[in-house]
Motif scaffolding. Structure first.
Motif, PDB file in Angstrom:
ATOM      1  N   PRO A  28       0.808  -1.227   0.000  1.00 42.55           N
ATOM      2  CA  PRO A  28       0.000   0.000   0.000  1.00 42.55           C
ATOM      3  C   PRO A  28       0.844   1.281   0.000  1.00 42.55           C
ATOM      4  O   PRO A  28       0.511   2.240  -0.691  1.00 42.55           O
ATOM      5  N   ALA A  56       3.803   1.588  -1.238  1.00 38.03           N
ATOM      6  CA  ALA A  56       4.396   1.700  -2.577  1.00 38.03           C
ATOM      7  C   ALA A  56       3.400   2.317  -3.540  1.00 38.03           C
ATOM      8  O   ALA A  56       3.777   3.071  -4.446  1.00 38.03           O
ATOM      9  N   ALA A  57       2.104   2.035  -3.314  1.00 39.04           N
ATOM     10  CA  ALA A  57       1.072   2.594  -4.197  1.00 39.04           C
ATOM     11  C   ALA A  57       1.150   4.117  -4.223  1.00 39.04           C
ATOM     12  O   ALA A  57       0.938   4.743  -5.255  1.00 39.04           O
ATOM     13  N   LEU A  58       1.479   4.711  -3.081  1.00 39.01           N
ATOM     14  CA  LEU A  58       1.575   6.170  -2.993  1.00 39.01           C
ATOM     15  C   LEU A  58       2.691   6.690  -3.894  1.00 39.01           C
ATOM     16  O   LEU A  58       2.521   7.678  -4.608  1.00 39.01           O
TER      17      LEU A  58
END
Lengths: 280, 303
Positions: free
Chosen positions: A33, A35-37
């Motif tokens: 999650p 890394a999604a940013l």
């Protein structure tokens, strides 16, 4: 993070299983999650990103968030020192109760702190009603935000300083006194320098918590764009308007700021050669 | 003679007796001492105690009947249930993770250990709003798996799974960070003795490791539970504030407050405040117990 190594072969079982589970769970819940940013931000063009993080309303929110957090952390350094010093050095009736009270901001859900502070500092509140005639507006003003941030940051300074103050060897103070230093001189030249790393750590922890704080601030802030709108709230507003990219860009700025502070805190602890039990 | 020392113990008090003049030289004047105590008590009373008391005063402003009526409301009950559900899932998950991670990290040597510990602590460095946002980026409509989820009619964001996930994230490090330093200090000798006597890995864990860390475990669990039930920001982002469906207790407080229903908002908030106070009480009790055990062990060692 491969196989256990070392001279002696470890006889305990379960390394593969426990390490595998640890890495899997950590990746699923935290790393992917987060890394999604970064991936989402990387998908924006440089210009798009810059526009999102530097528009005047966003900049005003940074100024308010970082400014109020800085002031709150400084207030906490001063009062946190007095509180920690009093709790460590003096015995007085009710000391245990006062000691337990310090942890209240950690234990109280932030929304509760938020409405509690707003109730007390609003126009008709227990404290607000005495400040109103003096022309001091706390609730729905930057001062209210600062007070909320003092509230949630205080335990960080006190709980970081306490172990440092109780570990303080009396030898130094006695040597200073026997060499003719006044108590005041001893305080500034012996005690403060010794606990300075803990003081700085407490300051940084309190500051770091304050810049990301949301629950205890939104109620008292008033949330007026350009005036009393903190950055966290702005992210929520952007999400509400389905501007996910804009929200992500600002969130990345905030996350990087937290990481820099984390590095600073680790640096201080590394320099001081011990890990303070920074309370959560 | 009363000592103002925190480094209590025998040597310290004997020492102070032997050198009374120096002791006086390392103490503040009475007025300084009084001023410090006064500032501390006043500051904490005004900043911490008065707001806490005001929540209860506001909650009971219209009487006990109205206070309790705030909880029998359909939406209040749904909010309480959702909060309990989120805690009931996230706390056991993170407890299991904490024990597993602590075993792997403290009972074995491997490269990258301190990096792993830093990564486990990471959720504490992420602000509540960002914690919620990252799940929107994965599971939301425009997220990584958003299209796939909507094809299969699964809703995560603005639904219960999102709330649970956000709660798991914000409570992630609590148990692990209590256990790791303690188990590191305890080493592996006892476990190695147990296995060499023929105990299986599971037996060793249950009979040796777990009893050694039970207080730290309890400490981590109650802190995680308090945060799970009280989380606001992260949950607010993924919830969508659907009354009766995705409102947890803190979100229900916000909804009531924004409707100017201050008494009901304070009533629900007072319940959350009680949770915080109970957590503090258990936390203090555990700390007291651990200190007493530690001192008892020190005395029996020295005699």
């Amino acid at each position: 993070m491969a196989k256990p190594q070392g001279i002696k072969r470890n006889v305990l079982p379960g390394f593969g299983l426990t390490m595998g589970y640890t890495l899997l769970y950590l990746s699923l819940i935290v790393l992917v999650p987060l890394a999604a940013l970064f991936v989402k931000s990387a998908g924006m063009s440089g210009e798009q990103f810059w526009k999102a993080v530097s528009n005047p309303r966003v900049v005003a929110s940074y100024r308010l968030t970082f400014g109020a957090s800085l002031i709150a952390a400084l207030v906490n350094v001063v009062f946190g020192f007095v509180v920690a010093w009093t709790l460590v050095r003096y015995r007085f009736p009710g000391r245990k109760l006062v000691d337990a009270l310090v942890d209240l901001p950690f234990a109280l859900p932030t929304a509760v702190s938020g409405i509690a502070l707003t109730t007390v500092y609003s126009k008709h509140g227990w404290i607000g009603r005495y400040l109103e005639p003096l022309g001091i507006k706390v609730a729905f003003a930057p001062l209210g935000i600062t007070i909320a941030l003092v509230f949630i940051g205080l335990p960080f300074v006190v709980r970081t300083l306490e172990p440092a103050l109780s570990d303080l060897e009396r030898d130094g103070e006695e040597a200073a006194a026997s060499l003719g230093a006044s108590r005041w001189q001893t305080f500034w030249r012996v005690i403060v320098p010794t606990v300075l790393p803990a003081l700085l750590t407490g300051f940084a922890l309190s500051f770091a918590r304050a810049i990301g704080e949301y629950g205890s601030v939104v109620f008292i802030a008033g949330n007026m764009p350009m005036k009393t709108e903190i950055t966290s709230l702005l992210i929520v507003e952007k999400l509400g308007q389905h501007d996910v990219a804009g929200a992500t860009a600002i969130a990345l700025v905030m996350l990087l700021a937290s990481f820099v502070l984390l590095l600073v805190i680790n640096g201080i602890q590394h320099y001081a050669g011990r890990r303070y039990q920074g309370a959560v | 003679m009363e000592l103002a020392l925190t480094t209590t113990g025998f040597e310290a008090s004997n020492w102070a007796h032997a050198r009374p003049r120096l002791k006086a030289a390392t103490e503040e004047k009475p007025w300084v001492r009084l001023a410090c105590i006064t500032v501390t008590v006043l500051f904490l009373a005004l900043l911490l105690f008065v707001p806490l008391a005001s929540v209860f005063a506001e909650a009971f402003r219209e009487g006990v009947r109205v206070y309790f009526a705030s909880f029998s409301d359909r939406y209040a009950i749904a909010a309480i249930r959702l909060t309990l559900l989120a805690a009931a899932i996230s706390v056991p998950l993170n407890t299991a993770f904490g024990l597993t991670a602590a075993w792997a990290i403290t009972k074995f040597q491997f490269r990258g250990k301190s990096l792993l510990i830093t990564l486990i602590d990471l959720p504490f460095a992420v602000s509540p709003i960002v914690s919620g946002l990252i799940y929107v980026l994965v599971f939301g409509m425009q997220g990584w798996v958003g299209a796939w989820l909507s094809e299969h009619n699964i809703q995560v964001i603005f639904a219960v799974p999102g709330i649970v996930l956000a709660t798991v994230f914000v409570t992630f490090p609590f148990v692990a960070r209590e256990l790791i330093p303690l188990m590191q200090e305890q080493g592996t000798e006892e476990e190695e003795a147990a296995t060499s006597l023929g105990a299986s890995g599971w037996q060793t864990f249950m009979k040796v490791t777990l009893p050694n860390v039970k207080w730290a475990l309890l400490y981590g669990v109650i802190l995680a539970n308090a945060r799970a039930m009280g989380e606001f920001g992260a949950v607010a982002v993924v919830s969508g504030h659907l009354r009766g469906k995705t409102n947890t207790m803190p979100l229900h407080v916000e909804t009531l407050y924004n409707e100017y229903n201050f008494v009901a908002a304070s009533a629900v908030a007072s319940l959350l405040a009680l949770l915080g106070l109970v957590t503090l009480a258990i936390k203090s009790a555990v700390e007291w117990k651990v200190r007493r055990d530690y001192e008892a062990a020190a005395v029996s060692e020295s005699s």
